[in-house]
Design a protein around this motif. Structure first.
Motif, PDB file in Angstrom:
ATOM      1  N   LEU A   6      41.046  53.414  32.828  1.00 40.26           N
ATOM      2  CA  LEU A   6      42.228  53.282  33.256  1.00 40.26           C
ATOM      3  C   LEU A   6      42.475  52.237  34.305  1.00 40.26           C
ATOM      4  O   LEU A   6      43.521  51.569  34.263  1.00 40.26           O
ATOM      5  N   VAL A   7      41.468  51.715  35.284  1.00 41.23           N
ATOM      6  CA  VAL A   7      41.412  50.694  36.111  1.00 41.23           C
ATOM      7  C   VAL A   7      41.672  49.332  35.395  1.00 41.23           C
ATOM      8  O   VAL A   7      42.509  48.409  35.553  1.00 41.23           O
ATOM      9  N   VAL A   8      40.915  49.081  34.358  1.00 37.36           N
ATOM     10  CA  VAL A   8      41.028  47.943  33.534  1.00 37.36           C
ATOM     11  C   VAL A   8      42.529  47.809  32.812  1.00 37.36           C
ATOM     12  O   VAL A   8      43.205  46.620  32.807  1.00 37.36           O
ATOM     13  N   SER A   9      43.050  48.895  32.331  1.00 41.84           N
ATOM     14  CA  SER A   9      44.362  49.047  31.906  1.00 41.84           C
ATOM     15  C   SER A   9      45.590  48.471  32.968  1.00 41.84           C
ATOM     16  O   SER A   9      46.376  47.826  32.562  1.00 41.84           O
ATOM     17  N   ILE A  10      45.175  49.229  34.179  1.00 39.76           N
ATOM     18  CA  ILE A  10      46.124  48.837  35.268  1.00 39.76           C
ATOM     19  C   ILE A  10      46.333  47.330  35.251  1.00 39.76           C
ATOM     20  O   ILE A  10      47.382  46.756  35.287  1.00 39.76           O
TER      21      ILE A  10
ATOM     22  N   ILE B 150      33.228  44.058  39.166  1.00 36.07           N
ATOM     23  CA  ILE B 150      33.471  43.385  37.803  1.00 36.07           C
ATOM     24  C   ILE B 150      32.330  42.811  37.261  1.00 36.07           C
ATOM     25  O   ILE B 150      31.354  42.623  37.634  1.00 36.07           O
ATOM     26  N   SER B 151      32.152  43.284  35.914  1.00 35.62           N
ATOM     27  CA  SER B 151      31.025  43.033  34.982  1.00 35.62           C
ATOM     28  C   SER B 151      31.360  41.964  33.944  1.00 35.62           C
ATOM     29  O   SER B 151      30.516  41.425  33.460  1.00 35.62           O
ATOM     30  N   GLY B 152      32.355  41.298  33.790  1.00 38.39           N
ATOM     31  CA  GLY B 152      32.673  40.077  33.199  1.00 38.39           C
ATOM     32  C   GLY B 152      34.132  39.853  32.979  1.00 38.39           C
ATOM     33  O   GLY B 152      35.138  40.572  33.212  1.00 38.39           O
ATOM     34  N   PHE B 153      34.548  38.476  32.695  1.00 38.31           N
ATOM     35  CA  PHE B 153      35.673  37.794  32.657  1.00 38.31           C
ATOM     36  C   PHE B 153      35.886  37.334  31.055  1.00 38.31           C
ATOM     37  O   PHE B 153      34.903  36.738  30.393  1.00 38.31           O
ATOM     38  N   HIS B 154      36.739  37.841  30.242  1.00 38.70           N
ATOM     39  CA  HIS B 154      36.907  37.818  28.975  1.00 38.70           C
ATOM     40  C   HIS B 154      38.090  37.455  28.226  1.00 38.70           C
ATOM     41  O   HIS B 154      39.149  37.142  29.186  1.00 38.70           O
ATOM     42  N   ALA B 155      38.219  36.839  27.254  1.00 39.62           N
ATOM     43  CA  ALA B 155      39.440  36.557  26.514  1.00 39.62           C
ATOM     44  C   ALA B 155      40.612  37.469  26.687  1.00 39.62           C
ATOM     45  O   ALA B 155      40.203  38.575  26.707  1.00 39.62           O
ATOM     46  N   PHE B 156      41.668  37.099  26.383  1.00 37.65           N
ATOM     47  CA  PHE B 156      43.113  37.657  26.406  1.00 37.65           C
ATOM     48  C   PHE B 156      43.100  38.417  27.593  1.00 37.65           C
ATOM     49  O   PHE B 156      43.822  39.452  27.730  1.00 37.65           O
ATOM     50  N   ASP B 157      42.598  37.552  28.900  1.00 31.34           N
ATOM     51  CA  ASP B 157      42.826  37.864  30.222  1.00 31.34           C
ATOM     52  C   ASP B 157      42.247  39.423  30.651  1.00 31.34           C
ATOM     53  O   ASP B 157      42.544  40.141  31.386  1.00 31.34           O
TER      54      ASP B 157
ATOM     55  N   ILE C  91      39.647  41.454  32.217  1.00 37.17           N
ATOM     56  CA  ILE C  91      38.472  41.379  33.152  1.00 37.17           C
ATOM     57  C   ILE C  91      37.799  42.960  32.876  1.00 37.17           C
ATOM     58  O   ILE C  91      38.408  43.903  33.224  1.00 37.17           O
ATOM     59  N   ASP C  92      36.625  42.969  32.554  1.00 30.92           N
ATOM     60  CA  ASP C  92      35.863  44.132  32.563  1.00 30.92           C
ATOM     61  C   ASP C  92      35.111  44.786  33.994  1.00 30.92           C
ATOM     62  O   ASP C  92      34.828  43.905  34.630  1.00 30.92           O
ATOM     63  N   MET C  93      35.361  45.821  33.984  1.00 32.90           N
ATOM     64  CA  MET C  93      34.852  46.528  35.342  1.00 32.90           C
ATOM     65  C   MET C  93      33.763  47.658  35.025  1.00 32.90           C
ATOM     66  O   MET C  93      33.795  48.160  34.016  1.00 32.90           O
ATOM     67  N   GLN C  94      32.968  48.062  36.118  1.00 31.79           N
ATOM     68  CA  GLN C  94      32.097  48.947  35.920  1.00 31.79           C
ATOM     69  C   GLN C  94      32.223  50.018  37.194  1.00 31.79           C
ATOM     70  O   GLN C  94      32.374  49.638  38.393  1.00 31.79           O
TER      71      GLN C  94
END
Length: 655
Positions: free
Chosen positions: A52-56, A103-110, A112-115
């Motif tokens: 949910l947070v990543v989607s926001i 934040i666990s990583g910055f990736h393609a297509f903007d 931002i992964d979180m945990q």
């Protein structure tokens, strides 16, 4: 001095109704599993909260992509561990809260992964810190900030997250119990199973990597969920009925409909003959039912037809297993009968998973067209990719039913046969669903895709994991691009080639062998473009949603499923296995870019492709920004079939 979160800010865990129901069932029937359930509950909730947070952020909900801040961990007003030392801060003034997400990583297509864990801090009192205990708390602040989302759709979304969190805990706790003493890699567990393909489907514990409804099973009790979902590995007894031909519509790739089934299932004709009166054998056709649908729906909604002798039971014993797709069931080796896609009135991921009329009717028709294209067009010669044929389909149809009632009854009884993948794969190969690439044995920790690459490295004597991964992924991406891109560009056929809609085949040394794309229900076809190339769609179902005149819809379907979802998740997982993940992810995307650019160059030499169309699609494919499907926004806006998109940076852009 910063607070110690583990000691200070965690609230008591109050079980939701869904969680309580699951726990009560486990306590009464599986005490050790119940114990694990309580241990993983917060982890399960955090996994749904994460989606949910990543989607926001990614979907720019409530303008958060523009207003959120990325902080260094030491700037956070309390002690917070982050793998990247970066933390996302989202302010929600209407709730007097800031949300902090490691934040666990910055990736393609903007992306931002979180945990988790995630935290709320009061905007007016930075000493007031609370661990977020359930994704529902995040939905609450969204709705307070953006009340336009409040309504039936947001209430359903809330129910979805409650259900998903409970089911995620069921799945995680089952895995922890089942693999308690197993320290092998997940690839080894899959490979050593009697049916590696089936075991790979069962290995996908966390479901959709981005959807907050990843583990949705609304309409099922915990006992039903465990009985029918793939991760719990239970046998399923398919149910068989004969329905009068006045009440069905059928479609086949070849042969008659019943003969297709009789040829595929040994002993079925004998069972059919015993169930149907001698003078009526040519008047009935066979529908396969999911056992849940048989138990819960058949007698509820079709009793009149049963009473009139128009629906008859067939006593035929068939043991199947659920795939990752709840309603798709498959046999286990050495049995190689067809895979079957069935109707279930169960709310999964985003919608009720009945089977549309167009799906059962059009599957063999699409198969025929795609087979002909792949056989006769030189663009597809000697590629390592193909599709899995859909050989026969049937659905209930009573001409006296009207409107939505007719549609509902037609979609509740239907079945689609798909070729068994083992009829297509080579001997001595490992065949797995790509969704399992990200799966790990929690006792060992290595994702399936990275174990494959490591095995390939040893076999080919590469110097580094990175150089191996670049070569390995190049072969894989080449096969996907070879199939999906020319089909979309030249013929207007956009396969929905995401992780779940494929079976990938590997040689025993870990090298890539072939990829098979399946499931034509969600594809899109630019009808005019396909017709222009000489393929008629006049015989397709009159309700065909797969046919469209919107070229953007066709492009987005192919790009999102193949590039963003399929290759995107793979590349992210591989890159995270390296030290400089951001730089290596960029190099992997550069390789995908090289492959796709070369494919477009090849298509420029094809005189049958309209150059203006090709150049237009090429420009969008490599544009600086690209559409990204908003899975959460669509749910809150109640637009399951009308996709919502935002623009994100495109890693294939040459700029």
């Amino acid at each position: 001095m910063k607070n110690n979160l583990q000691d200070t800010h965690q609230q008591p865990i109050n079980l939701t109704q869904e969680e309580q129901s699951a726990y009560d069932f486990l306590s009464a029937n599986h005490p050790l599993w119940a114990e694990q359930f309580t241990k993983v509950l917060l982890t399960a909730r955090d996994l749904i909260t994460k989606r949910l947070v990543v989607s926001i952020y990614r979907e720019n909900m409530v303008n958060q992509a523009h207003t959120s801040q990325i902080l260094n961990a030491e700037e956070v007003p309390f002690a917070l561990v982050s793998p990247t030392q970066k933390v996302m801060k989202m302010d929600w003034p209407a709730s007097d809260q800031s949300l902090y997400a490691p934040i666990s990583g910055f990736h393609a297509f903007d992306r931002i992964d979180m945990q988790g864990p995630f935290y709320f801090v009061s905007l007016s009192d930075s000493n007031h810190v609370q661990r977020i205990m359930h994704p529902e708390e995040v939905l609450d602040v969204i709705l307070k900030e953006a009340p336009q989302y409040k309504g039936p759709a947001s209430q359903q979304f809330s129910d979805d997250m409650m259900n998903s969190a409970a089911n995620m805990a069921l799945a995680l706790s089952y895995q922890a119990t089942a693999l308690k003493d197993d320290t092998q890699s997940m690839l080894e567990i899959i490979e050593q199973a009697s049916d590696s393909y089936l075991r790979s489907e069962q290995a996908v514990i966390e479901g959709h990597p981005l959807h907050p409804g990843a583990k949705l099973r609304k309409g099922l009790t915990p006992e039903m969920n465990i009985r029918y979902s793939s991760e719990f590995q239970h046998k399923q007894a398919l149910k068989w009925i004969a329905v009068h031909n006045d009440l069905v519509r059928t479609q086949t790739l070849e042969h008659t409909y019943n003969d297709t089934l009789f040829n595929a299932f040994e002993g079925l004709k004998t069972a059919f003959d015993q169930a149907v009166p001698n003078d009526a054998k040519d008047a009935f056709s066979i529908i396969i039912l999911h056992p849940w649908q048989y138990d819960e729906i058949l007698h509820r909604d079709y009793q009149d037809e049963i009473n009139q002798g128009l629906i008859l039971d067939i006593d035929y014993d068939t043991t199947y297993y659920a795939g990752l797709s709840f309603r798709t069931l498959v046999p286990k080796l050495p049995q190689t009968t067809p895979h079957v896609k069935l109707s279930t009135n169960v709310h999964i991921t985003g919608e009720i998973r009945t089977l549309s009329e167009q799906t059962t009717f059009n599957g063999p028709l699409v198969t025929h067209i795609v087979n002909r294209i792949l056989t006769h067009d030189a663009l597809f010669k000697d590629i390592k990719a193909s599709t899995i044929p859909e050989t026969a389909g049937i659905h209930f149809y009573n001409a006296n039913d009207q409107g939505e009632y007719q549609t509902e009854r037609s979609e509740q009884l239907g079945s689609l046969l798909r070729e068994n993948v083992y009829h297509l794969t080579e001997d001595n190969t490992i065949n797995i669903i790509p969704s399992s690439f990200v799966s790990v044995n929690p006792n060992e920790g290595t994702a399936v895709v990275n174990t494959l690459i490591t095995r390939f490295k040893a076999a080919q004597n590469f110097d580094t994991f990175e150089s191996t991964a670049l070569s390995w992924l190049s072969d894989y991406a080449q096969a996907l691009v070879d199939l999906v891109v020319p089909l979309m560009v030249k013929y207007g056929i956009a396969l929905e080639a995401h992780l779940q809609n494929a079976v990938a085949s590997f040689n025993l040394d870990g090298s890539f062998n072939h990829i098979f794309i399946r499931d034509f229900e969600g594809l899109r076809i630019d009808e005019a473009q396909l017709n222009q190339l000489g393929y008629s769609t006049a015989h397709f179902h009159e309700k065909s949603r797969i046919l469209t005149d919107k070229s953007v819809s066709v492009f987005n379907k192919a790009f999102y499923s193949t590039i963003q979802n399929h290759l995107g998740e793979m590349i992210l997982t591989v890159a995270q296995h390296t030290e400089d993940s951001a730089a290596f992810e960029n190099s992997l995307w550069n390789e995908v870019k090289r492959i796709t650019q070369a494919k477009f160059q090849q298509m420029h030499e094809d005189k049958e492709i309209d150059n203006e169309r090709l150049s237009r699609i090429e420009q969008v494919f490599f544009d600086q920004t690209i559409d990204y499907k908003c899975v959460t926004t669509m749910r809150l806006e109640d637009e399951a079939h009308e996709y919502t998109y935002v623009k994100v940076d495109n890693p294939l852009s040459p700029n």
